[in-house]
Design a protein around this motif. Structure first.
Motif, PDB file in Angstrom:
ATOM      1  N   ALA A  35       7.342   4.443  13.081  1.00 60.09           N
ATOM      2  CA  ALA A  35       6.670   4.385  11.776  1.00 60.09           C
ATOM      3  C   ALA A  35       6.143   3.008  11.415  1.00 60.09           C
ATOM      4  N   TRP A  36       6.777   1.938  11.926  1.00 61.51           N
ATOM      5  CA  TRP A  36       6.486   0.590  11.442  1.00 61.51           C
ATOM      6  C   TRP A  36       6.183  -0.352  12.604  1.00 61.51           C
ATOM      7  N   ALA A  37       5.186  -1.194  12.406  1.00 59.48           N
ATOM      8  CA  ALA A  37       4.875  -2.212  13.415  1.00 59.48           C
ATOM      9  C   ALA A  37       5.971  -3.268  13.479  1.00 59.48           C
ATOM     10  N   ALA A  38       6.562  -3.561  12.329  1.00 57.80           N
ATOM     11  CA  ALA A  38       7.583  -4.600  12.230  1.00 57.80           C
ATOM     12  C   ALA A  38       8.245  -4.454  10.872  1.00 57.80           C
ATOM     13  N   CYS A  39       9.253  -5.283  10.626  1.00 55.42           N
ATOM     14  CA  CYS A  39       9.970  -5.223   9.351  1.00 55.42           C
ATOM     15  C   CYS A  39      10.518  -6.586   8.989  1.00 55.42           C
ATOM     16  N   VAL A  40      10.431  -6.930   7.707  1.00 57.96           N
ATOM     17  CA  VAL A  40      11.187  -8.040   7.129  1.00 57.96           C
ATOM     18  C   VAL A  40      12.327  -7.403   6.345  1.00 57.96           C
ATOM     19  N   ASP A  41      13.566  -7.611   6.814  1.00 57.47           N
ATOM     20  CA  ASP A  41      14.704  -6.905   6.241  1.00 57.47           C
ATOM     21  C   ASP A  41      15.631  -7.852   5.491  1.00 57.47           C
ATOM     22  N   ALA A  42      15.770  -7.617   4.190  1.00 57.31           N
ATOM     23  CA  ALA A  42      16.662  -8.420   3.358  1.00 57.31           C
ATOM     24  C   ALA A  42      17.946  -7.677   3.021  1.00 57.31           C
ATOM     25  N   VAL A  43      18.157  -6.504   3.615  1.00 51.12           N
ATOM     26  CA  VAL A  43      19.244  -5.629   3.195  1.00 51.12           C
ATOM     27  C   VAL A  43      20.375  -5.575   4.205  1.00 51.12           C
ATOM     28  N   GLY A  44      20.062  -5.432   5.497  1.00 51.57           N
ATOM     29  CA  GLY A  44      21.101  -5.309   6.507  1.00 51.57           C
ATOM     30  C   GLY A  44      21.807  -3.969   6.422  1.00 51.57           C
ATOM     31  N   GLY A  45      23.031  -3.895   6.948  1.00 51.22           N
ATOM     32  CA  GLY A  45      23.848  -2.703   6.840  1.00 51.22           C
ATOM     33  C   GLY A  45      23.199  -1.459   7.423  1.00 51.22           C
ATOM     34  N   PRO A  46      23.523  -0.277   6.857  1.00 52.33           N
ATOM     35  CA  PRO A  46      22.987   0.983   7.370  1.00 52.33           C
ATOM     36  C   PRO A  46      21.453   1.046   7.351  1.00 52.33           C
ATOM     37  N   MET A  47      20.825   0.393   6.349  1.00 51.95           N
ATOM     38  CA  MET A  47      19.362   0.447   6.294  1.00 51.95           C
ATOM     39  C   MET A  47      18.745  -0.238   7.494  1.00 51.95           C
ATOM     40  N   LEU A  48      19.254  -1.407   7.868  1.00 54.31           N
ATOM     41  CA  LEU A  48      18.734  -2.107   9.036  1.00 54.31           C
ATOM     42  C   LEU A  48      18.931  -1.264  10.291  1.00 54.31           C
ATOM     43  N   ALA A  49      20.099  -0.632  10.417  1.00 56.25           N
ATOM     44  CA  ALA A  49      20.353   0.229  11.572  1.00 56.25           C
ATOM     45  C   ALA A  49      19.333   1.363  11.651  1.00 56.25           C
ATOM     46  N   ARG A  50      19.022   1.947  10.519  1.00 55.94           N
ATOM     47  CA  ARG A  50      18.045   3.047  10.472  1.00 55.94           C
ATOM     48  C   ARG A  50      16.647   2.549  10.834  1.00 55.94           C
ATOM     49  N   VAL A  51      16.279   1.400  10.293  1.00 50.11           N
ATOM     50  CA  VAL A  51      14.940   0.855  10.536  1.00 50.11           C
ATOM     51  C   VAL A  51      14.725   0.548  12.011  1.00 50.11           C
ATOM     52  N   LEU A  52      15.740   0.050  12.693  1.00 45.99           N
ATOM     53  CA  LEU A  52      15.598  -0.292  14.110  1.00 45.99           C
ATOM     54  C   LEU A  52      15.108   0.901  14.923  1.00 45.99           C
ATOM     55  N   GLY A  53      15.539   2.092  14.550  1.00 41.65           N
ATOM     56  CA  GLY A  53      15.119   3.300  15.258  1.00 41.65           C
ATOM     57  C   GLY A  53      13.756   3.795  14.869  1.00 41.65           C
ATOM     58  N   GLN A  54      13.100   3.153  13.895  1.00 36.82           N
ATOM     59  CA  GLN A  54      11.767   3.562  13.435  1.00 36.82           C
ATOM     60  C   GLN A  54      10.674   2.559  13.791  1.00 36.82           C
ATOM     61  N   THR A  64       0.827  -1.213   0.000  1.00 35.29           N
ATOM     62  CA  THR A  64       0.000   0.000   0.000  1.00 35.29           C
ATOM     63  C   THR A  64       0.859   1.259   0.000  1.00 35.29           C
ATOM     64  N   GLN A  65       2.153   1.100   0.190  1.00 33.64           N
ATOM     65  CA  GLN A  65       3.065   2.242   0.244  1.00 33.64           C
ATOM     66  C   GLN A  65       4.398   1.833  -0.357  1.00 33.64           C
ATOM     67  N   ILE A  66       4.980   2.711  -1.175  1.00 35.02           N
ATOM     68  CA  ILE A  66       6.294   2.464  -1.770  1.00 35.02           C
ATOM     69  C   ILE A  66       7.277   3.462  -1.161  1.00 35.02           C
ATOM     70  N   VAL A  67       8.364   2.945  -0.612  1.00 35.63           N
ATOM     71  CA  VAL A  67       9.386   3.771   0.019  1.00 35.63           C
ATOM     72  C   VAL A  67      10.647   3.699  -0.822  1.00 35.63           C
ATOM     73  N   ALA A  68      11.120   4.856  -1.288  1.00 38.39           N
ATOM     74  CA  ALA A  68      12.348   4.889  -2.075  1.00 38.39           C
ATOM     75  C   ALA A  68      13.541   4.524  -1.193  1.00 38.39           C
ATOM     76  N   ARG A  69      14.431   3.714  -1.723  1.00 36.88           N
ATOM     77  CA  ARG A  69      15.567   3.237  -0.937  1.00 36.88           C
ATOM     78  C   ARG A  69      16.377   4.378  -0.336  1.00 36.88           C
ATOM     79  N   GLU A  70      16.569   5.453  -1.103  1.00 32.74           N
ATOM     80  CA  GLU A  70      17.406   6.544  -0.607  1.00 32.74           C
ATOM     81  C   GLU A  70      16.789   7.253   0.598  1.00 32.74           C
ATOM     82  N   GLU A  71      15.481   7.113   0.786  1.00 31.82           N
ATOM     83  CA  GLU A  71      14.832   7.736   1.938  1.00 31.82           C
ATOM     84  C   GLU A  71      15.218   7.070   3.255  1.00 31.82           C
ATOM     85  N   ILE A  72      15.659   5.826   3.183  1.00 33.66           N
ATOM     86  CA  ILE A  72      15.842   5.059   4.414  1.00 33.66           C
ATOM     87  C   ILE A  72      17.218   4.401   4.490  1.00 33.66           C
ATOM     88  N   ASN A  73      18.069   4.699   3.530  1.00 34.53           N
ATOM     89  CA  ASN A  73      19.348   4.001   3.433  1.00 34.53           C
ATOM     90  C   ASN A  73      20.496   4.787   4.061  1.00 34.53           C
TER      91      ASN A  73
END
Length: 328
Positions: free
Chosen positions: A216-235, A196-205
């Motif tokens: 922002a998020w109830a949960a996440c399935v993360d296939a990327v790791g690295g800086p993106m995963l670090a950023r997502v943990l705080g959201q 229902t929502q598309i998030v550009a990679r550069e917005e969260i990477n």
């Protein structure tokens, strides 16, 4: 009688070459069950094993293919008999043992799972390790409290194999899904899977100095790791979880412990290779029940053994969308 297989050989200069060759049954590794392979698929690990090896392949010549589905041809194990439909993912098959890129495979009975009712061997390989991993991730999130009706669930690398299946499953279960992609042209594809929502990679990477951001998020399935995963943990919202399934963005995690301490966020590691039998069976049964097959069909492209050298290179460059079904 000889049969077709994709054989990878390494030359004296250390370069690998993959071609379709004729193989005899007595060349296959030891195992209790011979499977007439009907379908396989293409995963990131397959790209490594077809190409440079990635440290996964021990000996050459080698037959890659970490997934296979087909019909039991012969069995020395009472759990399986000729005619049974079976699935195999993981157990380092296709890495340190010959795998599914052949018309026949000899495997250990302990590595097999019966094909669940309601799934064909083609559908099972449209799912493959990527979809199996996606379901393991969803199950882990549910086991840690995820229910529909809350904030959106984020899926990173959403247009890839794991992300595509995770998006379709989560949407079918009633969750709002936000898909992260670096390829804007995949937006319609992801919406078709239920995002229902598309998030550009550069917005969260990008990394941030702030250990916590808005929930922002109830949960996440993360296939990327690295800086993106670090950023997502705080959201992630209070008590929410991230299921980590991949490292396309790097193995380092430049994160703070604050989200774990102040928001009770859970970081859940998902391994599909060595999963015990009971949880494998549970995941495959959930796939048969909860993955919309019409959405599965929409994410599949067809391939043959001869197509695999190019597809292996493409998946390493992030250029394969959705899932590939290889017909043997």
């Amino acid at each position: 009688m000889a049969f077709d297989a994709l054989v990878v050989r390494k030359d004296d200069e250390g370069k690998t070459h993959a071609e379709v060759e004729q193989v005899e049954l007595d060349q296959l590794p030891e195992g209790e069950v011979v499977v007439a392979v009907e379908h396989s698929t293409v995963n990131y690990k397959d790209g490594l094993c077809i190409g440079p090896g990635g440290g996964l392949v021990r000996d050459y010549p080698h037959v890659p293919g970490i997934d296979l589905a087909g019909t039991v041809e012969s069995s020395e194990d009472d759990r399986y008999k000729p005619g049974d439909k079976v699935v195999l993912t993981g157990w380092r098959v296709g890495e340190n043992r010959w795998g599914g890129y052949a018309q026949k495979a000899r495997v250990k009975a302990d590595h097999l799972v019966p094909l669940p009712d309601g799934l064909t061997t083609r559908q099972a390989m449209a799912v493959g390790t990527a979809g199996f991993t996606a379901m393991l991730a969803v199950m882990a999130l549910e086991d840690h409290g995820l229910v529909p009706g809350g904030k959106p669930v984020l899926v990173t690398g959403a247009a890839g194999g794991v992300g595509s299946v995770a998006t379709a499953i989560l949407a079918a279960l009633g969750h709002e899904v936000a898909g992260v992609t670096g390829r804007p042209e995949t937006a319609d594809y992801l919406k078709g899977l239920g995002a229902t929502q598309i998030v550009a990679r550069e917005e969260i990477n990008e990394t941030t100095k702030r250990p916590l951001e808005a929930e922002a998020w109830a949960a996440c399935v993360d296939a990327v790791g690295g800086p993106m995963l670090a950023r997502v943990l705080g959201q992630i919202a209070y008590g929410g979880s991230v299921a980590a399934v991949g490292l396309a963005g790097g193995a380092d995690l430049p994160a703070k412990v604050i989200p774990f301490l102040l928001r009770g966020v859970n970081l859940l590691g998902i391994d599909s290779v060595m999963q015990p039998y009971d949880n494998r069976l549970r995941a495959w049964q959930r796939i048969a029940a909860d993955l919309p097959m019409e959405k599965l069909d929409a994410m599949v492209q067809e391939a043959t053994l001869a197509d695999l050298p190019k597809l292996g290179a493409d998946i390493l460059k992030g250029q394969v969308q959705g899932r590939v079904v290889v017909t043997l």
